[in-house]
Design a protein around this motif. Structure first.
Motif, PDB file in Angstrom:
ATOM      1  N   GLN A 142      47.630  41.194  26.133  1.00 37.87           N
ATOM      2  CA  GLN A 142      47.148  40.517  27.338  1.00 37.87           C
ATOM      3  C   GLN A 142      46.671  41.520  28.392  1.00 37.87           C
ATOM      4  OE1 GLN A 142      50.626  38.243  28.310  1.00 37.87           O
ATOM      5  NE2 GLN A 142      50.276  36.746  26.667  1.00 37.87           N
ATOM      6  N   MET A 143      47.396  42.601  28.583  1.00 39.40           N
ATOM      7  CA  MET A 143      47.004  43.610  29.565  1.00 39.40           C
ATOM      8  C   MET A 143      45.713  44.301  29.155  1.00 39.40           C
ATOM      9  SD  MET A 143      48.990  43.477  32.137  1.00 39.40           S
ATOM     10  CE  MET A 143      48.526  45.021  32.946  1.00 39.40           C
ATOM     11  N   THR A 144      45.554  44.535  27.854  1.00 39.28           N
ATOM     12  CA  THR A 144      44.335  45.173  27.369  1.00 39.28           C
ATOM     13  C   THR A 144      43.123  44.294  27.648  1.00 39.28           C
ATOM     14  OG1 THR A 144      45.589  46.341  25.665  1.00 39.28           O
ATOM     15  CG2 THR A 144      43.215  46.205  25.352  1.00 39.28           C
ATOM     16  N   TRP A 145      43.257  42.982  27.425  1.00 34.24           N
ATOM     17  CA  TRP A 145      42.138  42.082  27.701  1.00 34.24           C
ATOM     18  C   TRP A 145      41.858  41.973  29.192  1.00 34.24           C
ATOM     19  CZ3 TRP A 145      38.382  41.143  24.711  1.00 34.24           C
ATOM     20  CH2 TRP A 145      38.571  41.112  23.328  1.00 34.24           C
TER      21      TRP A 145
ATOM     22  N   GLN B 156      38.053  43.606  33.573  1.00 28.21           N
ATOM     23  CA  GLN B 156      37.799  44.343  34.814  1.00 28.21           C
ATOM     24  C   GLN B 156      36.740  45.422  34.615  1.00 28.21           C
ATOM     25  OE1 GLN B 156      40.986  45.679  37.319  1.00 28.21           O
ATOM     26  NE2 GLN B 156      42.338  43.997  36.744  1.00 28.21           N
ATOM     27  N   ILE B 157      36.824  46.132  33.505  1.00 31.06           N
ATOM     28  CA  ILE B 157      35.855  47.204  33.246  1.00 31.06           C
ATOM     29  C   ILE B 157      34.463  46.632  33.018  1.00 31.06           C
ATOM     30  CG2 ILE B 157      35.218  49.046  31.626  1.00 31.06           C
ATOM     31  CD1 ILE B 157      38.280  49.502  31.256  1.00 31.06           C
ATOM     32  N   ALA B 158      34.383  45.545  32.255  1.00 32.20           N
ATOM     33  CA  ALA B 158      33.078  44.933  31.978  1.00 32.20           C
ATOM     34  C   ALA B 158      32.395  44.495  33.270  1.00 32.20           C
ATOM     35  CB  ALA B 158      33.242  43.741  31.036  1.00 32.20           C
TER      36      ALA B 158
ATOM     37  N   GLY C  73      21.747  50.560  35.242  1.00 32.99           N
ATOM     38  CA  GLY C  73      21.545  51.786  36.006  1.00 32.99           C
ATOM     39  C   GLY C  73      22.663  52.790  35.821  1.00 32.99           C
ATOM     40  N   MET C  74      23.829  52.326  35.340  1.00 34.64           N
ATOM     41  CA  MET C  74      24.951  53.224  35.047  1.00 34.64           C
ATOM     42  C   MET C  74      24.675  54.007  33.772  1.00 34.64           C
ATOM     43  SD  MET C  74      28.676  51.442  35.443  1.00 34.64           S
ATOM     44  CE  MET C  74      29.735  51.944  36.778  1.00 34.64           C
ATOM     45  N   ARG C  75      25.164  55.216  33.724  1.00 41.72           N
ATOM     46  CA  ARG C  75      25.176  55.995  32.492  1.00 41.72           C
ATOM     47  C   ARG C  75      26.437  55.653  31.698  1.00 41.72           C
ATOM     48  NH1 ARG C  75      20.430  58.545  31.226  1.00 41.72           N
ATOM     49  NH2 ARG C  75      19.364  59.210  33.129  1.00 41.72           N
ATOM     50  N   GLU C  76      26.361  55.877  30.386  1.00 44.93           N
ATOM     51  CA  GLU C  76      27.520  55.614  29.530  1.00 44.93           C
ATOM     52  C   GLU C  76      28.738  56.407  30.007  1.00 44.93           C
ATOM     53  OE1 GLU C  76      26.706  54.675  25.008  1.00 44.93           O
ATOM     54  OE2 GLU C  76      27.650  56.638  25.171  1.00 44.93           O
ATOM     55  N   SER C  77      28.521  57.664  30.359  1.00 48.01           N
ATOM     56  CA  SER C  77      29.635  58.513  30.804  1.00 48.01           C
ATOM     57  C   SER C  77      30.230  58.009  32.113  1.00 48.01           C
ATOM     58  CB  SER C  77      29.155  59.953  30.981  1.00 48.01           C
ATOM     59  OG  SER C  77      28.100  60.021  31.925  1.00 48.01           O
ATOM     60  N   GLU C  78      29.394  57.456  32.988  1.00 50.35           N
ATOM     61  CA  GLU C  78      29.885  56.910  34.257  1.00 50.35           C
ATOM     62  C   GLU C  78      30.747  55.670  34.018  1.00 50.35           C
ATOM     63  OE1 GLU C  78      26.226  58.166  37.262  1.00 50.35           O
ATOM     64  OE2 GLU C  78      26.054  56.334  36.065  1.00 50.35           O
ATOM     65  N   ALA C  79      30.319  54.835  33.091  1.00 49.91           N
ATOM     66  CA  ALA C  79      31.083  53.631  32.764  1.00 49.91           C
ATOM     67  C   ALA C  79      32.438  54.003  32.169  1.00 49.91           C
ATOM     68  CB  ALA C  79      30.296  52.760  31.798  1.00 49.91           C
ATOM     69  N   GLN C  80      32.446  55.027  31.330  1.00 46.13           N
ATOM     70  CA  GLN C  80      33.704  55.471  30.719  1.00 46.13           C
ATOM     71  C   GLN C  80      34.661  56.003  31.786  1.00 46.13           C
ATOM     72  OE1 GLN C  80      33.207  58.593  27.787  1.00 46.13           O
ATOM     73  NE2 GLN C  80      34.884  57.777  26.570  1.00 46.13           N
ATOM     74  N   ALA C  81      34.135  56.792  32.721  1.00 46.01           N
ATOM     75  CA  ALA C  81      34.967  57.331  33.808  1.00 46.01           C
ATOM     76  C   ALA C  81      35.514  56.203  34.675  1.00 46.01           C
ATOM     77  CB  ALA C  81      34.154  58.317  34.643  1.00 46.01           C
ATOM     78  N   GLN C  82      34.677  55.225  34.963  1.00 43.13           N
ATOM     79  CA  GLN C  82      35.117  54.076  35.752  1.00 43.13           C
ATOM     80  C   GLN C  82      36.227  53.320  35.021  1.00 43.13           C
ATOM     81  OE1 GLN C  82      34.263  53.269  38.743  1.00 43.13           O
ATOM     82  NE2 GLN C  82      34.955  51.167  38.998  1.00 43.13           N
TER      83      GLN C  82
ATOM     84  N   THR D  65      39.543  55.062  35.375  1.00 39.83           N
ATOM     85  CA  THR D  65      40.083  54.850  36.715  1.00 39.83           C
ATOM     86  C   THR D  65      40.757  53.485  36.810  1.00 39.83           C
ATOM     87  OG1 THR D  65      38.412  56.283  37.728  1.00 39.83           O
ATOM     88  CG2 THR D  65      39.491  54.683  39.169  1.00 39.83           C
ATOM     89  N   ILE D  66      40.105  52.469  36.277  1.00 34.79           N
ATOM     90  CA  ILE D  66      40.668  51.118  36.299  1.00 34.79           C
ATOM     91  C   ILE D  66      41.971  51.056  35.521  1.00 34.79           C
ATOM     92  CG2 ILE D  66      40.280  48.754  35.436  1.00 34.79           C
ATOM     93  CD1 ILE D  66      37.315  49.149  36.261  1.00 34.79           C
ATOM     94  N   LEU D  67      42.013  51.687  34.355  1.00 27.09           N
ATOM     95  CA  LEU D  67      43.240  51.690  33.554  1.00 27.09           C
ATOM     96  C   LEU D  67      44.385  52.359  34.299  1.00 27.09           C
ATOM     97  CD1 LEU D  67      41.777  52.516  30.031  1.00 27.09           C
ATOM     98  CD2 LEU D  67      42.934  50.400  30.698  1.00 27.09           C
ATOM     99  N   ALA D  68      44.095  53.457  34.969  1.00 27.27           N
ATOM    100  CA  ALA D  68      45.135  54.141  35.738  1.00 27.27           C
ATOM    101  C   ALA D  68      45.647  53.248  36.868  1.00 27.27           C
ATOM    102  CB  ALA D  68      44.584  55.451  36.300  1.00 27.27           C
TER     103      ALA D  68
END
Length: 221
Positions: free
Chosen positions: A25-28, A33-35, A41-50, A53-56
């Motif tokens: 449930q937490m993973t979903w 939230q990440i989606a 306009g975002m880069r793949e690397s920027e989305a991964q970094a974001q 941050t959300i997971l933390a």
């Protein structure tokens, strides 16, 4: 069960099915939230970094497999393959999120595909990955067949739907962290019925002509 057992479904002393449900449930929640934070306009690397941050911020224990965010043609890449370049997400595009995160000592693992804009084939591909997952999960639930039979069924269903199933991706074990000490192998190679709360069913599709695909995975529970 004994944590040092050779059983492909062995778990550690801390394992609890209800805590696996919590991790799922937490993973979903994290994927949602990440989606919502990923925009054209975002880069793949920027989305991964974001995403990290959300997971933390959500209070995860740790990441147990690298957070993957794939844009465009990189949606055809398997987990072990590197992305090509660092693409920018377009206004008519497709992307997926794949994460493995530990919550309360238990491994969550899920993935899903999303689209921007209104490209009908991209939308159909993303929907097909979820539809096929649901069909295979229903087959697992009703027929109680082996992991091998599940992926045979998945490949046949994908073909009937007009998509190509990537059979290099065949699901895997999860449990209390770390599951890897039990060496459960791939779900698609499992000759027995996969019991509940222990296996991730992975579906990765490719468009038959265009350079993109879709991914969906979740816990069989």
């Amino acid at each position: 069960m004994n944590a040092v057992s050779n059983n492909k479904e062995a778990v550690g002393e801390r394992y609890q099915l209800e805590t696996m449900r919590h991790a799922q449930q937490m993973t979903w929640k994290a994927i949602d939230q990440i989606a919502r934070a990923i925009t054209p306009g975002m880069r793949e690397s920027e989305a991964q970094a974001q995403g990290k941050t959300i997971l933390a911020q959500m209070g995860m224990d740790r990441i147990w497999h690298p957070l993957l965010v794939r844009f465009g043609a990189n949606t055809l890449k398997t987990f072990k393959q590197r992305s090509e370049g660092d693409p920018e997400l377009g206004t008519d595009d497709i992307f997926f999120i794949d994460m493995g995160v530990v919550w309360q000592g238990h491994e969550g693992d899920a993935g899903a595909t999303f689209t921007t804009g209104s490209d009908p084939q991209m939308i159909a591909c993303a929907a097909a990955a979820k539809t096929l997952f649901d069909q295979v999960e229903g087959f697992w639930r009703s027929e109680q067949v082996s992991g091998v039979a599940l992926y045979d069924f998945a490949a046949a269903q994908a073909k009937a739907m007009g998509w190509t199933l990537n059979l290099d991706i065949k699901g895997h074990r999860v449990s209390d962290f770390p599951h890897a000490i039990h060496r459960g192998g791939d779900l698609g190679n499992l000759a027995q019925y996969p019991n509940t709360g222990l296996w991730i069913l992975e579906i990765q599709l490719a468009h038959p002509e265009r350079p993109f695909g879709a991914f969906y995975e979740d816990l069989l529970i």
